[in-house]
Design a protein around this motif. Sequence first.
Motif, PDB file in Angstrom:
ATOM      1  N   PHE A  95       0.867  -1.176   0.000  1.00  0.00           N
ATOM      2  CA  PHE A  95       0.000   0.000   0.000  1.00  0.00           C
ATOM      3  C   PHE A  95       0.903   1.225   0.000  1.00  0.00           C
ATOM      4  CE2 PHE A  95      -2.786   3.115   2.274  1.00  0.00           C
ATOM      5  CZ  PHE A  95      -3.714   3.236   1.263  1.00  0.00           C
ATOM      6  N   VAL A  96       0.824   2.013  -1.049  1.00  0.00           N
ATOM      7  CA  VAL A  96       1.680   3.191  -1.186  1.00  0.00           C
ATOM      8  C   VAL A  96       0.989   4.366  -0.502  1.00  0.00           C
ATOM      9  CG1 VAL A  96       2.931   4.676  -2.771  1.00  0.00           C
ATOM     10  CG2 VAL A  96       2.500   2.288  -3.381  1.00  0.00           C
ATOM     11  N   VAL A 129      -1.459  -9.557   5.096  1.00  0.00           N
ATOM     12  CA  VAL A 129      -0.214  -8.838   5.301  1.00  0.00           C
ATOM     13  C   VAL A 129      -0.253  -7.588   4.439  1.00  0.00           C
ATOM     14  CG1 VAL A 129       2.288  -8.889   5.069  1.00  0.00           C
ATOM     15  CG2 VAL A 129       1.064 -10.962   5.763  1.00  0.00           C
ATOM     16  N   ILE A 130      -0.108  -6.444   5.063  1.00  0.00           N
ATOM     17  CA  ILE A 130      -0.083  -5.186   4.330  1.00  0.00           C
ATOM     18  C   ILE A 130       1.272  -4.535   4.529  1.00  0.00           C
ATOM     19  CG2 ILE A 130      -1.092  -2.893   4.107  1.00  0.00           C
ATOM     20  CD1 ILE A 130      -3.656  -4.319   5.365  1.00  0.00           C
ATOM     21  N   VAL A 131       2.008  -4.417   3.446  1.00  0.00           N
ATOM     22  CA  VAL A 131       3.305  -3.764   3.511  1.00  0.00           C
ATOM     23  C   VAL A 131       3.096  -2.313   3.118  1.00  0.00           C
ATOM     24  CG1 VAL A 131       5.661  -3.732   2.634  1.00  0.00           C
ATOM     25  CG2 VAL A 131       4.488  -5.919   2.947  1.00  0.00           C
ATOM     26  N   ARG A 132       3.193  -1.443   4.103  1.00  0.00           N
ATOM     27  CA  ARG A 132       2.985  -0.023   3.841  1.00  0.00           C
ATOM     28  C   ARG A 132       4.307   0.605   3.441  1.00  0.00           C
ATOM     29  NH1 ARG A 132      -2.028   1.448   5.776  1.00  0.00           N
ATOM     30  NH2 ARG A 132      -3.032  -0.309   6.846  1.00  0.00           N
ATOM     31  N   VAL A 133       4.295   1.316   2.337  1.00  0.00           N
ATOM     32  CA  VAL A 133       5.514   1.971   1.857  1.00  0.00           C
ATOM     33  C   VAL A 133       5.210   3.434   1.560  1.00  0.00           C
ATOM     34  CG1 VAL A 133       6.388  -0.174   0.849  1.00  0.00           C
ATOM     35  CG2 VAL A 133       5.088   1.391  -0.575  1.00  0.00           C
TER      36      VAL A 133
ATOM     37  N   HIS B  91       4.146  -4.947  16.940  1.00  0.00           N
ATOM     38  CA  HIS B  91       3.224  -6.038  17.239  1.00  0.00           C
ATOM     39  C   HIS B  91       2.203  -6.113  16.118  1.00  0.00           C
ATOM     40  CE1 HIS B  91       0.877  -2.589  18.543  1.00  0.00           C
ATOM     41  NE2 HIS B  91      -0.178  -3.350  18.469  1.00  0.00           N
ATOM     42  N   HIS B  92       1.407  -7.171  16.170  1.00  0.00           N
ATOM     43  CA  HIS B  92       0.386  -7.347  15.140  1.00  0.00           C
ATOM     44  C   HIS B  92      -0.967  -7.556  15.796  1.00  0.00           C
ATOM     45  CE1 HIS B  92       3.534  -7.271  12.232  1.00  0.00           C
ATOM     46  NE2 HIS B  92       4.157  -8.298  12.780  1.00  0.00           N
ATOM     47  N   VAL B 127       5.060  -3.006   8.276  1.00  0.00           N
ATOM     48  CA  VAL B 127       4.380  -4.226   7.836  1.00  0.00           C
ATOM     49  C   VAL B 127       3.300  -4.558   8.856  1.00  0.00           C
ATOM     50  CG1 VAL B 127       4.620  -6.681   7.303  1.00  0.00           C
ATOM     51  CG2 VAL B 127       6.470  -5.092   6.712  1.00  0.00           C
ATOM     52  N   ASP B 128       2.073  -4.583   8.395  1.00  0.00           N
ATOM     53  CA  ASP B 128       0.956  -4.934   9.273  1.00  0.00           C
ATOM     54  C   ASP B 128       0.505  -6.345   8.980  1.00  0.00           C
ATOM     55  OD1 ASP B 128       0.839  -2.464  10.467  1.00  0.00           O
ATOM     56  OD2 ASP B 128      -0.746  -1.700   9.176  1.00  0.00           O
TER      57      ASP B 128
END
Lengths: 135, 135
Positions: A95-96, A129-133, B91-92, B127-128
């Motif tokens: 997610f940008v 899993v959300i990789v925020r960038v 944490h998640h 990273v969530d």
Amino acid sequence: MPGTNLDFPARLRAAGLRPTRQRVALARLLFEGGHRHVTAESLHVEVKTAQMPVSLATVYNALNQFRDAGLLREVVVAPGRSYFDTNTGHHHHFFVEPDGALHDFPSDKVTIAGLPAPPKGTRLSRVDVIVRVRR
Amino acid sequence: MPGTNLDFPARLRAAGLRPTRQRVALARLLFEGGHRHVTAESLHVEVKTAQMPVSLATVYNALNQFRDAGLLREVVVAPGRSYFDTNTGHHHHFFVEPDGALHDFPSDKVTIAGLPAPPKGTRLSRVDVIVRVRR
DNA sequence: TGCAGTCTTTAGAATTGTTCTAAAATTCTT
DNA sequence: AAGAATTTTAGAACAATTCTAAAGACTGCA
């Protein structure tokens, strides 16, 4: 996508949905090309631009029905806005941050180890899993 | 929590926020006990119950300011509603689907391997991992 | 301590994203 | 083609959040 059924009326019927003009038009926009992410608003603009006016309420109805039928997956990444993903397989997201762009990445290579057991009385439903960038 | 500063005016000042009566009251509710998850609405009810009426707009303002100051972390798990978490460490989350309950779990034991590199022009922000479970 | 200057709070209006309503239109079955 | 059931639609309604502008509170300085 090889093996994908491009007969949208049939696909909708198979999903238990009447193939109305509006639903077929939306399905075409959503599923004809590769995988995509849309919001109700963005899809509404698109369908209007495509000379196939469909009311915003119908776009919302269709997205919810498609999701319930398993044709779409809803992705929650930003407050106050729902994204829908035509990729319903196992995968995760980039997610940008400022612009709100979403990108899939396959979960094949990703391994998550050491997750605790679900709280008792519950069973696992999905791991997102959300990789925020940021730019 | 050992080492936690319970002098809320000082903590707010350190975060660059004036220690107003309302912000101190909210900080007390949020940070006095263990870690918690709140929504604007739930915190508003709480502060009203605690005989310390604060307007809903102020609750929203404070939550956003606390988040921007790094005192809170915003968690996006459900469409149309923002949760704020007093745990700002790594944490998640478990998210219990129909009721909307959130539970933290530490990221110590969790390892995520094989994540692809961020899209070019972007850098990793966070990273969530959201483990969705159902009753 | 008093006062100006700045920031904060507030109630209510406004905005945004989404769902609901009830009437008109479309689709399906025969 | 007719009748029954479902769908679409415009607009109202709703829910979460932000905005506005007037009133109030905090701060630094005399």
